[in-house]
Design a protein around this motif. Structure first.
Motif, mmCIF file in Angstrom:
data_model
loop_
_atom_site.group_PDB
_atom_site.id
_atom_site.type_symbol
_atom_site.label_atom_id
_atom_site.label_comp_id
_atom_site.label_asym_id
_atom_site.label_seq_id
_atom_site.Cartn_x
_atom_site.Cartn_y
_atom_site.Cartn_z
ATOM 1 N N ILE A 1 9.189 11.318 -6.994
ATOM 2 C CA ILE A 1 7.722 11.144 -7.033
ATOM 3 C C ILE A 1 7.325 9.934 -6.174
ATOM 4 N N LEU A 2 8.109 8.866 -6.277
ATOM 5 C CA LEU A 2 7.782 7.650 -5.509
ATOM 6 C C LEU A 2 7.824 7.931 -4.008
ATOM 7 N N ILE A 3 8.804 8.705 -3.612
ATOM 8 C CA ILE A 3 8.917 9.023 -2.172
ATOM 9 C C ILE A 3 7.722 9.857 -1.715
ATOM 10 N N LYS A 4 7.315 10.799 -2.577
ATOM 11 C CA LYS A 4 6.151 11.630 -2.206
ATOM 12 C C LYS A 4 4.897 10.766 -2.115
ATOM 13 N N TYR A 5 4.806 9.775 -2.991
ATOM 14 C CA TYR A 5 3.618 8.899 -2.962
ATOM 15 C C TYR A 5 3.509 8.206 -1.606
ATOM 16 N N ASN A 6 4.631 7.821 -1.033
ATOM 17 C CA ASN A 6 4.613 7.130 0.256
ATOM 18 C C ASN A 6 3.921 7.999 1.311
ATOM 19 N N MET A 7 4.207 9.309 1.294
ATOM 20 C CA MET A 7 3.583 10.216 2.259
ATOM 21 C C MET A 7 2.078 10.364 1.954
ATOM 22 N N TYR A 8 1.798 10.534 0.665
ATOM 23 C CA TYR A 8 0.426 10.774 0.229
ATOM 24 C C TYR A 8 -0.475 9.576 0.544
ATOM 25 N N PHE A 9 0.100 8.412 0.309
ATOM 26 C CA PHE A 9 -0.601 7.148 0.475
ATOM 27 C C PHE A 9 -1.102 6.969 1.916
ATOM 28 N N LEU A 10 -0.361 7.540 2.885
ATOM 29 C CA LEU A 10 -0.743 7.413 4.298
ATOM 30 C C LEU A 10 -2.119 8.036 4.553
ATOM 31 N N THR A 11 -2.366 9.159 3.872
ATOM 32 C CA THR A 11 -3.660 9.830 4.087
ATOM 33 C C THR A 11 -4.669 9.514 2.974
ATOM 34 N N HIS A 12 -4.192 8.958 1.855
ATOM 35 C CA HIS A 12 -5.107 8.636 0.739
ATOM 36 C C HIS A 12 -4.868 7.185 0.300
ATOM 37 N N PRO A 13 -5.232 6.248 1.164
ATOM 38 C CA PRO A 13 -4.889 4.848 0.859
ATOM 39 C C PRO A 13 -5.597 4.299 -0.382
ATOM 40 N N ASN A 14 -6.636 5.005 -0.851
ATOM 41 C CA ASN A 14 -7.346 4.466 -2.034
ATOM 42 C C ASN A 14 -6.769 4.950 -3.363
ATOM 43 N N VAL A 15 -5.788 5.840 -3.296
ATOM 44 C CA VAL A 15 -5.201 6.333 -4.553
ATOM 45 C C VAL A 15 -4.031 5.424 -4.941
ATOM 46 N N GLY A 16 -4.158 4.818 -6.096
ATOM 47 C CA GLY A 16 -3.123 3.891 -6.566
ATOM 48 C C GLY A 16 -1.870 4.633 -7.010
ATOM 49 N N LEU A 17 -0.781 3.906 -7.109
ATOM 50 C CA LEU A 17 0.501 4.518 -7.469
ATOM 51 C C LEU A 17 0.435 5.204 -8.844
ATOM 52 N N TYR A 18 -0.115 4.517 -9.820
ATOM 53 C CA TYR A 18 -0.104 5.076 -11.178
ATOM 54 C C TYR A 18 -0.950 6.357 -11.265
ATOM 55 N N GLU A 19 -2.128 6.310 -10.610
ATOM 56 C CA GLU A 19 -3.007 7.494 -10.613
ATOM 57 C C GLU A 19 -2.236 8.687 -10.023
ATOM 58 N N TYR A 20 -1.523 8.409 -8.948
ATOM 59 C CA TYR A 20 -0.763 9.468 -8.286
ATOM 60 C C TYR A 20 0.327 10.013 -9.219
ATOM 61 N N ILE A 21 1.050 9.094 -9.874
ATOM 62 C CA ILE A 21 2.161 9.540 -10.740
ATOM 63 C C ILE A 21 1.630 10.400 -11.895
ATOM 64 N N TYR A 22 0.567 9.906 -12.557
ATOM 65 C CA TYR A 22 0.017 10.694 -13.684
ATOM 66 C C TYR A 22 -0.342 12.101 -13.212
ATOM 67 N N ASN A 23 -1.061 12.153 -12.070
ATOM 68 C CA ASN A 23 -1.493 13.467 -11.562
ATOM 69 C C ASN A 23 -0.307 14.336 -11.185
ATOM 70 N N ALA A 24 0.654 13.700 -10.482
ATOM 71 C CA ALA A 24 1.805 14.480 -10.002
ATOM 72 C C ALA A 24 2.563 15.081 -11.183
ATOM 73 N N VAL A 25 2.778 14.297 -12.236
ATOM 74 C CA VAL A 25 3.565 14.793 -13.376
ATOM 75 C C VAL A 25 2.779 15.864 -14.129
ATOM 76 N N ILE A 26 1.482 15.582 -14.347
ATOM 77 C CA ILE A 26 0.682 16.542 -15.114
ATOM 78 C C ILE A 26 0.547 17.861 -14.340
ATOM 79 N N ASN A 27 0.247 17.757 -13.024
ATOM 80 C CA ASN A 27 0.108 18.975 -12.211
ATOM 81 C C ASN A 27 1.411 19.748 -12.145
#
Ligand code: AR6
Length: 517
Positions: free
Chosen positions: A477-503
């Motif tokens: 998940i952390l590695i995917k966040y690195n890619m996501y963060f490039l195009t969505h710099p305003n999405v924080g790590l925790y928000e991303y993790i919660y969404n990624a796990v729930i989705n």
């Protein structure tokens, strides 16, 4: 609170071996200072050992008489004359550091005695304490009889000293006697080692009240020397300094790890050193251990070294740490209390250390130094390379003493890499949980007063644990966040993790539903 463990025997065992140098005779008798080993001073002047001030190879050219003189004799002469002021102390030190005669001026020492201490305190230092520090330093060839190995990169080794031996080494550091340790230019012999002589500290200038913490550093050092030079002081304890290097074949395959997160105790109150007894206490280190303790630095690592000055001895022999290395120091005593932090740091009196000792007379205090990366550009910390580096670094420290009596010891840590080194607390706490899980250790996390951070880390840990995610899954998940963060710099790590796990869960349910239809 997590259970503290005070096992009978701390790691590593106190046994002479190719991996462990004991500087004293064994078996030891608690309460009696162990005798140095061997009985007679053994000289050694090579690239694998600390070059000692008392070595016969340590010499100076006497231009007047056109001959070489033993530097240890000059040191003895210089220090056995009366020294009644900081100016005289500076002069004495320069007698055996002749090269620096025109360069060194001990501004800090002068203003400390002239402006900070009372006349009485100054007199007491020069009449009582300094002669004792000198006496202790000059015992060097009697107390340190075996060559001290350098703890070099890419190797694991431990060295154990008595507290008496450590006091003697620190007295020498204070008096700037260690040879070849005054310059740290790129190609100088010890350029990859930290400072050990105190000359740089002594030379600092107190230019404004924000530099008053420099005076407080000296107060901590004086507090230490006062304690170790009193007649009834017990210096029979043992301290072990270890370098731990993990070669590639001992590093985890993070993405494949099936380990589950361990338990977390998290609090915004307290500190690692006050509340982490019986645990591995993390030093938020510099790759040059000790960081700026003998300079301007005054944050977690430097403060720890000032209140436990025995840690400073690691600077004598520890080469700068590489990516998969940690330095572990077992058995140090705390001598000072403090208040404030950084510029507001103040010495706050003598600390009476009641930490129990193990059956080898080592205090149950294990300090694990790991250096995080300094991120000038915060984005870099999310790259797979950075994640792996920090996971391995944490693991190098946390996995110390696995499969020994210390297997169940928890980690006492906090915002590692997130102050001076500007890391992200959410990311760094998670990386530490992963390294701790891989090493099968519980974590006590101190957010250092930050209650919001405490809540958010606690909630994330609980969430991930309830989801039964493995270390490998969280890494992905952390590695995917690195890619996501490039195009969505305003999405924080925790928000991303919660969404990624729930989705991901939702997707899983959806495909399970489909397959049962
Ligand atoms: N207990 C728990 N947490 C603490 C404590 C403590 N005693 N002290 C500070 N913190 P920092 P880094 C928290 O900046 O970023 C040194 O010069 C507090 O929230 O010391 O890894 C080293 O030599 C603080 O902001 O660590 C390195 O060069 C955070 O921990 C460099 O700093 C980080 O503390 C390492 O910097």
């Amino acid at each position: 609170m997590l259970p503290r463990s005070f096992n009978k025997t701390l790691f590593p065992l106190l046994k002479h071996s190719p991996q462990h140098t004991l500087m004293f005779r064994t078996p030891i008798n608690t309460n009696i200072v162990p005798e140095p080993y061997p009985k007679e001073y053994h000289d050694c002047w090579d690239h694998n050992h600390v070059k000692m001030p008392c070595s016969k190879h340590n010499s100076l050219i006497d231009k007047d008489n056109n001959c070489r003189k033993r530097r240890w004799d000059i040191i003895n002469n210089a220090l056995t004359r009366p020294i009644t002021s900081s100016e005289e102390l500076e002069k004495a030190i320069l007698l055996y550091n002749l090269k620096y005669k025109e360069r060194w001026r001990f501004h800090l020492l002068h203003s400390f005695f002239n402006e900070c201490l009372s006349e009485e305190e100054t007199d007491s230092f020069f009449n009582n304490l300094l002669p004792k520090i000198i006496e202790l330093a000059l015992k060097l060839p009697k107390l340190i009889t075996s060559p001290i190995p350098l703890l070099k990169q890419n190797s694991s080794h431990s060295i154990s000293f008595t507290q008496m031996q450590i006091a003697c080494l620190l007295a020498n550091a204070f008096l700037c006697t260690f040879p070849h340790r005054n310059v740290s230019t790129l190609h100088s012999e010890y350029s990859s080692y930290p400072q050990i002589n105190f000359h740089e500290l002594f030379q600092l200038r107190v230019l404004s009240s924000s530099h008053n913490c420099l005076f407080e550093k000296l107060k901590c050092i004086i507090c230490y020397f006062k304690k170790v030079t009193t007649d009834d002081s017990d210096l029979s304890g043992i301290v072990t300094y270890s370098r731990r290097y993990l070669p590639d074949n001992m590093l985890p395959f993070w993405l494949k790890s099936n380990k589950q997160l361990t338990n977390l105790y998290i609090t915004s109150a307290g500190t690692i050193e006050d509340d982490g007894d019986g645990m591995f206490q993390i030093d938020f280190a510099n790759k040059f251990i000790g960081g700026g303790v003998l300079g301007h630095g005054c944050v977690q690592e430097e403060i720890r070294f000032l209140i436990c000055p025995e840690l400073l001895v690691s600077q004598l022999f520890s080469q700068q740490m590489l990516a998969t290395e940690a330095i572990v120091i077992t058995g140090v005593q705390r001598f000072s209390n403090y208040s404030g932090y950084a510029d507001s740091f103040e010495w706050d009196g003598v600390h009476v250390d009641i930490t129990p000792v193990d059956n080898n007379n080592r205090r149950h205090c294990t300090v694990v130094a790991i250096d995080a990366i300094y991120y000038r550009d915060p984005k870099v910390q999310f790259t797979p390379k950075s994640l792996k580096r920090e996971l391995n670094k944490g693991y190098a420290g946390f996995s110390w003493g696995q499969n020994t009596d210390c297997s169940n010891v928890a980690i006492a840590t906090g915002n590692w890499g997130c102050g001076a080194f500007q890391g992200d607390c959410h990311l760094k706490s998670l990386l530490q949980f992963l390294s701790a899980a891989q090493a099968n250790r519980d974590v006590a996390y101190f957010t250092f007063g930050d209650t919001t951070l405490k809540e958010s880390i606690h909630d994330m840990h609980t969430f991930l644990k309830n989801q039964n995610l493995t270390v490998g899954e969280i890494c992905k998940i952390l590695i995917k966040y690195n890619m996501y963060f490039l195009t969505h710099p305003n999405v924080g790590l925790y928000e991303y993790i919660y969404n990624a796990v729930i989705n991901n869960d939702a997707q899983k349910c959806h495909s399970e539903e489909k397959s049962t239809q």
